[in-house]
Structures are given as structure tokens and as C-alpha cells.
Design a protein around this motif. Structure first.
Motif, PDB file in Angstrom:
ATOM      1  N   ASN A 252      15.719   8.528 -12.486  1.00  0.00           N
ATOM      2  CA  ASN A 252      14.595   8.939 -11.660  1.00  0.00           C
ATOM      3  C   ASN A 252      13.256   8.782 -12.356  1.00  0.00           C
ATOM      4  N   ALA A 253      13.259   8.736 -13.699  1.00  0.00           N
ATOM      5  CA  ALA A 253      11.996   8.743 -14.436  1.00  0.00           C
ATOM      6  C   ALA A 253      11.450   7.349 -14.711  1.00  0.00           C
ATOM      7  N   VAL A 254      12.321   6.395 -15.037  1.00  0.00           N
ATOM      8  CA  VAL A 254      11.872   5.043 -15.366  1.00  0.00           C
ATOM      9  C   VAL A 254      12.768   4.022 -14.679  1.00  0.00           C
ATOM     10  N   PRO A 255      12.235   2.836 -14.393  1.00  0.00           N
ATOM     11  CA  PRO A 255      10.825   2.482 -14.572  1.00  0.00           C
ATOM     12  C   PRO A 255       9.942   3.174 -13.550  1.00  0.00           C
ATOM     13  N   LYS A 256       8.668   3.327 -13.896  1.00  0.00           N
ATOM     14  CA  LYS A 256       7.700   3.803 -12.923  1.00  0.00           C
ATOM     15  C   LYS A 256       7.510   2.712 -11.874  1.00  0.00           C
ATOM     16  N   VAL A 257       7.128   3.089 -10.669  1.00  0.00           N
ATOM     17  CA  VAL A 257       6.850   2.090  -9.641  1.00  0.00           C
ATOM     18  C   VAL A 257       5.555   2.472  -8.942  1.00  0.00           C
ATOM     19  N   GLY A 258       4.711   1.471  -8.713  1.00  0.00           N
ATOM     20  CA  GLY A 258       3.429   1.729  -8.066  1.00  0.00           C
ATOM     21  C   GLY A 258       2.993   0.547  -7.232  1.00  0.00           C
ATOM     22  N   VAL A 259       2.051   0.806  -6.344  1.00  0.00           N
ATOM     23  CA  VAL A 259       1.459  -0.250  -5.526  1.00  0.00           C
ATOM     24  C   VAL A 259      -0.009  -0.373  -5.900  1.00  0.00           C
ATOM     25  N   VAL A 260      -0.520  -1.600  -5.873  1.00  0.00           N
ATOM     26  CA  VAL A 260      -1.892  -1.864  -6.309  1.00  0.00           C
ATOM     27  C   VAL A 260      -2.621  -2.676  -5.255  1.00  0.00           C
ATOM     28  N   ALA A 261      -3.942  -2.538  -5.269  1.00  0.00           N
ATOM     29  CA  ALA A 261      -4.804  -3.293  -4.363  1.00  0.00           C
ATOM     30  C   ALA A 261      -6.154  -3.480  -5.037  1.00  0.00           C
ATOM     31  N   PRO A 262      -6.922  -4.486  -4.647  1.00  0.00           N
ATOM     32  CA  PRO A 262      -8.265  -4.645  -5.202  1.00  0.00           C
ATOM     33  C   PRO A 262      -9.123  -3.429  -4.889  1.00  0.00           C
ATOM     34  N   ALA A 263     -10.226  -3.291  -5.606  1.00  0.00           N
ATOM     35  CA  ALA A 263     -11.155  -2.192  -5.361  1.00  0.00           C
ATOM     36  C   ALA A 263     -11.614  -2.207  -3.905  1.00  0.00           C
ATOM     37  N   GLY A 264     -11.797  -1.022  -3.361  1.00  0.00           N
ATOM     38  CA  GLY A 264     -12.253  -0.893  -1.983  1.00  0.00           C
ATOM     39  C   GLY A 264     -12.557   0.558  -1.691  1.00  0.00           C
ATOM     40  N   ASP A 265     -13.352   0.813  -0.686  1.00  0.00           N
ATOM     41  CA  ASP A 265     -13.625   2.193  -0.292  1.00  0.00           C
ATOM     42  C   ASP A 265     -12.314   2.869   0.108  1.00  0.00           C
ATOM     43  N   TYR A 266     -12.137   4.121  -0.326  1.00  0.00           N
ATOM     44  CA  TYR A 266     -10.936   4.845   0.088  1.00  0.00           C
ATOM     45  C   TYR A 266     -11.192   6.348   0.093  1.00  0.00           C
ATOM     46  N   ILE A 267     -10.282   7.063   0.752  1.00  0.00           N
ATOM     47  CA  ILE A 267     -10.351   8.517   0.836  1.00  0.00           C
ATOM     48  C   ILE A 267      -9.342   9.102  -0.142  1.00  0.00           C
ATOM     49  N   ALA A 268      -9.808   9.941  -1.075  1.00  0.00           N
ATOM     50  CA  ALA A 268      -8.925  10.602  -2.030  1.00  0.00           C
ATOM     51  C   ALA A 268      -8.183  11.747  -1.334  1.00  0.00           C
ATOM     52  N   THR A 269      -7.204  12.310  -2.013  1.00  0.00           N
ATOM     53  CA  THR A 269      -6.393  13.358  -1.399  1.00  0.00           C
ATOM     54  C   THR A 269      -7.192  14.617  -1.083  1.00  0.00           C
TER      55      THR A 269
END
Length: 379
Positions: A252-269
Motif C-alpha cells: 500500500n505504501a510504494v510505489p507512490k502514484v500521482g497524476v500531473v498536469a502543466p501549470a494552470g489556474d486551480y481551486i485548492a481543497t
């Protein structure tokens, strides 16, 4: 049994820190140590109600610390990610936020004597062999107990700690690019995904957000509909990276998994509007099968390394100018909690030699934990 523990907040995580001698009073083999931690945290319960765990991936962490005054580092630490609703403990990773706390603990507990201006604590993560250093301000040799530093993801102030990860990378798989390629197809049994697998800080796999169908213009989505596919991608990538065999159960701990995108305006949590001009790349990570509320520091290191490796999905999204040799540059990472900044330094060969991040830590408590023995479940 009673186990002495030191409870710290490091960055956006909470970690229980244990002296190796205190642990040895109750557990000597690795199996006994893992059982002790699982029982202390109440790991078998998803709420961790009968233990000191916090019931989330960022608050169910521990480290066992051994001073090594004669060694190349001031201390060794074994990092443990404790299960939630599962009486298991994983030792395959590292945690930069906990390392931040360990650096402060080392000074406050006397493992490292405070210097006249600043104090540098050298740490070795025995899980991966990674070396880190935490630098703390100690004016006049004073040991800090409070501070005003804040980090995205926590409004609470703490003692400022500059945390550096040092090369070499690839400690888990043997190479910063475990497959030898900046991009690979991750086979899921249906249409595959294109991703980049990197081993720096922690093993991680990064996927283009648009390919997975995740819109990073808002970081408030719980990602529930996307989690199964991301978890399958992580499991498949673990085999391709050589972290596990096909017949082994996924970690459950590794590998980490993430999604990426170019810089852009976004709303934080928290509802804040983050502008495209404030960051270089947007990233959203999973942690222990759930979206991370910010970003783990080992993941931030992996993002930083990937941004400097031409052809990776992170480098393609960030599109930064190459640093060159013996240079430093900043990478601004847009996360659900806001923007964090990593300072990336290269050596004379142009390879990344250090990644530094600015964090905050605070001691929360010192406690004698009454560790309950597991009770057999009956119908």
C-alpha cells in the motif's frame, strides 16, 4: 506493556518517534517490532480507536531511532507506515515529513548538540539507505521549542526545518529510472497508460492527468471513481519497477502514484484560487489508497527529479529550462493544499545532487503508551 513514545507533527504528517532502546525492551525481532507497532496504533481497526493512530495515512506513521555518533550520520531511523483497518506495518518506504520531525527531536532530545547559530542533523533512512539532513536554527545554542514557520496543508506554526535529500538516488530499485526509460506503457489488461517511473525519495509512478481523465482545475474531487484504476496502475508499475513479483500481494505504501498536469489556474481543497503563474506543475498524489491532502516530501523529491529528466511526463508538463552543471533552481509544485517549493541542485556532471524543502515541526507530547494485546474476534 508500556512503550515510551514522542509525538511530533512534521510538515503535514503526525509521527510517533521511538527510541530503539525503548522498543528493544518489548520487541527484539523485526516481526515482534511490527506487531508492537500495529498493537500500539490499534491498526486492526479502521478508526484505530484503541490505539494512538490517527486513522489516516498521514497520521498513522512511526519511526524507530538509533543514535549513531560514530557513523557517517548522527542517527539511523526505521520508518513504518502503519496499516489502517489492517494489522500490518510496511517498511518499504521513507517519509520526509517524519524526517523533519526526527531532526527536531534529535536536537530536543540531545542526540545532536545544538550549535551556536544553526544545527545540522544528519540522518540515514535504513529502509532505503537514503541520506537526509535537517537544519534547524539554534541561535546562541538555544534549543527551539516553538516557531512561526507554516507550510501548505497546515495553518499551525512550528519550528522551521530545512530538509535536504542527498544523492545517490535509486536506492530501492537500483536506478533513478528503474526501467531505463523516461516513459513506459503501464499494462493494465485493457488499454494501457503512459507513465514515468522514478526512484528518488521514494519509488513513484506519474501519469498524465488528462490521460486518466482527471481534471486538475479543482483539487476538491475525492477521486472515488478514479481510485480503482490508479491503484491498478500502481500495482502494475510495481512489477515493472522490480519492487514486487507478479505473484506477490501489492504493497500500500510504494510505489507512490500521482497524476500531473502543466501549470494552470486551480481551486485548492480549502477553496483558495491558485493561479497558473504561481507554480510550474500541478500534481496530485495517492497515499495508502486515498488522495493525499497535500504531497508527501518523498513524492515531492520524486517530482523534482522527474522534472529534471528529459522526456518524463513531469518534465513535459513542467517544461523548465535545464539547470546545467553545478547550479540550483526552484521547482514550484501545485498541490491540493497550495504551492510548495523545492530547491534542486546539480553537481558538476549535471545530475541532481540535492533536493531541499522548507518545513515546520513541533513536539506534541511525550507519552507512556499502554499497548493493548490483540483480542481474538468472535462471532
Amino acid at each position: 506493556m508500556r512503550l515510551r513514545g514522542h509525538w511530533y507533527r512534521g510538515g503535514t504528517s503526525k509521527c510517533w518517534l521511538f527510541d530503539a532502546d525503548d522498543v528493544a525492551l518489548h520487541a527484539t525481532s523485526q516481526e515482534e517490532v511490527l506487531m508492537l507497532l500495529a498493537d500500539a496504533f490499534g491498526a486492526a481497526d479502521a478508526r484505530q480507536l484503541d490505539g494512538v493512530g490517527g486513522g489516516t495515512s498521514t497520521t498513522s506513521k512511526a519511526a524507530i531511532i538509533t543514535p549513531t555518533p560514530e557513523g557517517p550520520a548522527d542517527l539511523d531511523y526505521l520508518f513504518a507506515q502503519v496499516g489502517i483497518g489492517d494489522p500490518t506495518v510496511e517498511l518499504g518506504s521513507n517519509c520526509g515529513n517524519c524526517a523533519t520531525a526526527i531532526a527536531l527531536y534529535a536536537v530536543q532530545s540531545g542526540i545532536v548538540a545544538p550549535g551556536a547559530g544553526t544545527t545540522r542533523v544528519r540522518m540515514r533512512n535504513v529502509n532505503t539507505g537514503a541520506t537526509l539532513s535537517g537544519t534547524i536554527s539554534t541561535p546562541g545554542g538555544r534549543v527551539p521549542t516553538s516557531g512561526r514557520a507554516r507550510v501548505p496543508g497546515s495553518s499551525a506554526p512550528g519550528v522551521p526545518v530545512s530538509l535536504s535529500f542527498h544523492a545517490p538516488w535509486g536506492q530501492t530499485t537500483g536506478s533513478v529510472l528503474p526501467t531505463g526509460s523516461p516513459v513506459d506503457e503501464i499494462v493494465l489488461g485493457e488499454a494501457g497508460l503512459t507513465g514515468s517511473m522514478v526512484d528518488a525519495g521514494a519509488p513513484a509512478v506519474f501519469l498524465p492527468a488528462d490521460q486518466v481523465g482527471i481534471d486538475l482545475s479543482s483539487m476538491t474531487d475525492p477521486l472515488a471513481t478514479h481510485l480503482p484504476r490508479l491503484i491498478r496502475a500502481r500495482s502494475a508499475a510495481a512489477v515493472q519497477m522490480g519492487i514486487r513479483r507478479p505473484e506477490d500481494p501489492p504493497q500500500n505504501a510504494v510505489p507512490k502514484v500521482g497524476v500531473v498536469a502543466p501549470a494552470g489556474d486551480y481551486i485548492a481543497t480549502d477553496g483558495a484560487k491558485i493561479t497558473a503563474e504561481s507554480h510550474d506543475v500541478r500534481v496530485r498524489m495517492l497515499s495508502m489508497l486515498a488522495p493525499h491532502p497535500a504531497i508527501g516530501l518523498t513524492s515531492a523529491v520524486a517530482v523534482s527529479l522527474a522534472s529534471a529528466l528529459p522526456g518524463t511526463v513531469v518534465a513535459e508538463a513542467a517544461r523548465l529550462a535545464p539547470l546545467g552543471t553545478s547550479a540550483s533552481g526552484l521547482l514550484r509544485i501545485g498541490t491540493p493544499a497550495g504551492v510548495i517549493t523545492a530547491e534542486v541542485t546539480t553537481d558538476g556532471s549535471g545530475n541532481v545532487s540535492e533536493v531541499a524543502l522548507h518545513r515546520a515541526a513541533r513536539q506534541l507530547a511525550i507519552a507512556d503508551i499502554d499497548v493493548a494485546q490483540p483480542v481474538a474476534q468472535t462471532a
